[in-house]
Design a protein around this motif. Structure first.
Motif, PDB file in Angstrom:
ATOM      1  N   HIS A  80      57.294  16.725  70.195  1.00 27.52           N
ATOM      2  CA  HIS A  80      57.978  17.295  69.037  1.00 27.52           C
ATOM      3  C   HIS A  80      57.012  17.431  67.855  1.00 27.52           C
ATOM      4  N   GLU A  81      56.750  18.668  67.445  1.00 27.23           N
ATOM      5  CA  GLU A  81      55.877  18.988  66.310  1.00 27.23           C
ATOM      6  C   GLU A  81      54.459  18.431  66.443  1.00 27.23           C
ATOM      7  N   LYS A 126      58.344  23.163  68.158  1.00 27.73           N
ATOM      8  CA  LYS A 126      57.351  23.518  67.142  1.00 27.73           C
ATOM      9  C   LYS A 126      55.966  22.913  67.377  1.00 27.73           C
ATOM     10  N   ALA A 127      55.666  22.573  68.607  1.00 26.59           N
ATOM     11  CA  ALA A 127      54.299  22.130  68.906  1.00 26.59           C
ATOM     12  C   ALA A 127      53.347  23.288  68.631  1.00 26.59           C
ATOM     13  N   LEU A 128      52.238  23.010  67.913  1.00 26.60           N
ATOM     14  CA  LEU A 128      51.250  24.038  67.545  1.00 26.60           C
ATOM     15  C   LEU A 128      51.911  25.240  66.876  1.00 26.60           C
ATOM     16  N   HIS A 129      52.879  24.976  66.052  1.00 26.90           N
ATOM     17  CA  HIS A 129      53.690  26.047  65.449  1.00 26.90           C
ATOM     18  C   HIS A 129      52.873  27.054  64.656  1.00 26.90           C
ATOM     19  N   ILE A 189      49.201  14.451  72.120  1.00 27.08           N
ATOM     20  CA  ILE A 189      50.345  14.143  72.967  1.00 27.08           C
ATOM     21  C   ILE A 189      51.203  13.072  72.307  1.00 27.08           C
ATOM     22  N   GLY A 190      52.458  13.413  72.038  1.00 26.70           N
ATOM     23  CA  GLY A 190      53.381  12.473  71.409  1.00 26.70           C
ATOM     24  C   GLY A 190      54.041  13.102  70.200  1.00 26.70           C
ATOM     25  N   LYS A 191      55.206  12.615  69.856  1.00 26.18           N
ATOM     26  CA  LYS A 191      55.935  13.118  68.693  1.00 26.18           C
ATOM     27  C   LYS A 191      55.070  13.006  67.438  1.00 26.18           C
ATOM     28  N   ASP A 192      54.899  14.115  66.752  1.00 28.83           N
ATOM     29  CA  ASP A 192      54.133  14.190  65.492  1.00 28.83           C
ATOM     30  C   ASP A 192      52.654  13.849  65.653  1.00 28.83           C
ATOM     31  N   ALA A 193      52.161  13.771  66.845  1.00 32.91           N
ATOM     32  CA  ALA A 193      50.728  13.500  67.029  1.00 32.91           C
ATOM     33  C   ALA A 193      49.920  14.623  66.392  1.00 32.91           C
ATOM     34  N   GLY A 249      46.011  36.977  73.169  1.00 31.53           N
ATOM     35  CA  GLY A 249      45.507  35.774  73.827  1.00 31.53           C
ATOM     36  C   GLY A 249      45.893  35.703  75.288  1.00 31.53           C
ATOM     37  N   ASN A 250      45.084  34.985  76.060  1.00 33.45           N
ATOM     38  CA  ASN A 250      45.302  34.874  77.498  1.00 33.45           C
ATOM     39  C   ASN A 250      45.459  33.418  77.941  1.00 33.45           C
ATOM     40  N   ASN A 251      46.085  33.244  79.078  1.00 34.86           N
ATOM     41  CA  ASN A 251      46.129  31.945  79.758  1.00 34.86           C
ATOM     42  C   ASN A 251      46.778  30.849  78.911  1.00 34.86           C
ATOM     43  N   ASN A 252      47.870  31.167  78.268  1.00 26.47           N
ATOM     44  CA  ASN A 252      48.592  30.185  77.463  1.00 26.47           C
ATOM     45  C   ASN A 252      49.879  29.761  78.163  1.00 26.47           C
ATOM     46  N   THR A 253      50.209  28.475  78.020  1.00 26.78           N
ATOM     47  CA  THR A 253      51.483  27.961  78.511  1.00 26.78           C
ATOM     48  C   THR A 253      52.214  27.351  77.325  1.00 26.78           C
ATOM     49  N   VAL A 254      53.332  27.948  76.967  1.00 28.41           N
ATOM     50  CA  VAL A 254      54.048  27.550  75.760  1.00 28.41           C
ATOM     51  C   VAL A 254      55.520  27.340  76.102  1.00 28.41           C
ATOM     52  N   VAL A 255      56.003  26.118  75.856  1.00 22.84           N
ATOM     53  CA  VAL A 255      57.395  25.793  76.196  1.00 22.84           C
ATOM     54  C   VAL A 255      58.029  25.046  75.033  1.00 22.84           C
ATOM     55  N   GLY A 256      59.106  25.586  74.480  1.00 19.88           N
ATOM     56  CA  GLY A 256      59.821  24.905  73.409  1.00 19.88           C
ATOM     57  C   GLY A 256      60.135  25.834  72.260  1.00 19.88           C
ATOM     58  N   PHE A 257      61.139  25.471  71.485  1.00 19.60           N
ATOM     59  CA  PHE A 257      61.563  26.270  70.336  1.00 19.60           C
ATOM     60  C   PHE A 257      60.406  26.454  69.361  1.00 19.60           C
TER      61      PHE A 257
END
Length: 299
Positions: free
Chosen positions: A170-171, A154-157, A185-189, A125-133
């Motif tokens: 978060h998640e 674990k966003a989009l885990h 956007i938002g916790k558990d959204a 995959g290209n052009n991804n920005t991923v930040v977080g455990f």
């Protein structure tokens, strides 16, 4: 050997292939670091077998055990952390920071992966920005997504092939796999979305249990118990909140604090105002406009 401005410290560091090397501005520190370079400019590898397989990839920065180990010809890559960018071979302009960040990226370009196991399983995959455990962690031998932003624990885990998704929190969108074009956007959204598309869920737990398409839930707990319904708009705290395990409503518009709060199976309702249509459950084709308009109507 032809080398300029080269520093090599450690067994087989910057050893080169068949002792035929042409290098410039190379620093290799650690066992096997940049071991196989042939013609490389401006490469730095520090750590056990960091950048080991790099042959002609220029402008490589690899710090950590096995960092960018399989990079061969990819240019302008930065890998910091144990096994960060490990599997990249020809991918370019990637930044991977954190243990196991982008470990399985092979040919993907222009990816930013920051955090332990961030973007771990994505291959091309290209052009991804991923930040977080474990954000956008993915699934082995399956994940290939692009144009995705995942920020948060674990966003989009579970993401595999869904493109053009944005998840922050978060998640947020934790279980999304192949769905595309979602904004969460938002916790558990949107936590339980899997294959659905075109949702906008903003707020703590907004649309948390939803599996529908083209829903817009904006506000804390807005649409939290919506399940399979599509094409709903709920804006405001707990608007279209519904009932857990029951709410399948579709094509409703609820704008205001607790508007259509108890809706279960009713469709094509319009509610505007605080507590408008608050008690409605099964009724359809209603219009409520104003503070507590139709508050006690159940339908």
């Amino acid at each position: 050997n032809a080398g300029n401005n080269t520093v090599a410290v450690g067994y087989a560091a910057a050893k080169g292939v068949e002792d035929v090397t042409s290098t410039s501005g190379v620093t290799a520190v650690g066992y096997g670091a940049l071991r196989n370079i042939t013609s490389v400019s401006n490469a730095t590898a520090v750590g056990y077998e960091a950048g080991r397989d790099n042959t002609t990839g220029n402008n490589l920065s690899a710090f950590g055990v096995y960092a960018a180990l399989q990079n061969t010809t990819g240019i302008d890559n930065t890998a910091i952390g144990r096994s960060a960018g490990y599997g990249n071979t020809t991918g370019q302009y990637n930044t991977s920071v954190g243990a196991y960040a982008a470990t399985y990226n092979v040919t993907g370009n222009y990816n930013v992966s920051i955090g332990r196991a961030a973007n771990h399983r994505n291959t091309s995959g290209n052009n991804n920005t991923v930040v977080g455990f474990s954000a956008a962690y993915g699934e082995a031998d399956v994940s290939d997504f692009s144009n995705t932003t995942a920020i948060g624990h674990k966003a989009l885990h579970e993401l595999t092939t869904g493109d053009d998704n944005t998840a922050v929190g978060h998640e947020a969108g934790k279980n999304l796999t192949t769905g595309h074009s979602n904004t969460l956007i938002g916790k558990d959204a949107g936590e339980t979305l899997t294959t659905t598309n075109n949702n906008v869920l903003i707020g703590d737990s907004a649309g948390q249990l939803s599996s529908g398409d083209a829903n817009h839930f904006i506000g804390s707990s807005a649409g939290i118990y919506s399940t399979t319904g599509n094409n709903n708009v709920g804006i405001g705290w707990s608007a279209l909140k519904g009932k857990q395990g029951v709410s399948t409503y579709a094509n409703n518009n609820a704008i205001g604090y607790r508007a259509l709060y108890q809706l279960e199976t009713g469709n094509l309702n319009q509610a505007f105002g605080r507590d408008a249509g608050y008690a409605l459950k099964t009724g359809g084709n209603n219009v409520f406009f104003g503070h507590e308009a139709g508050y006690s109507v159940t339908g």
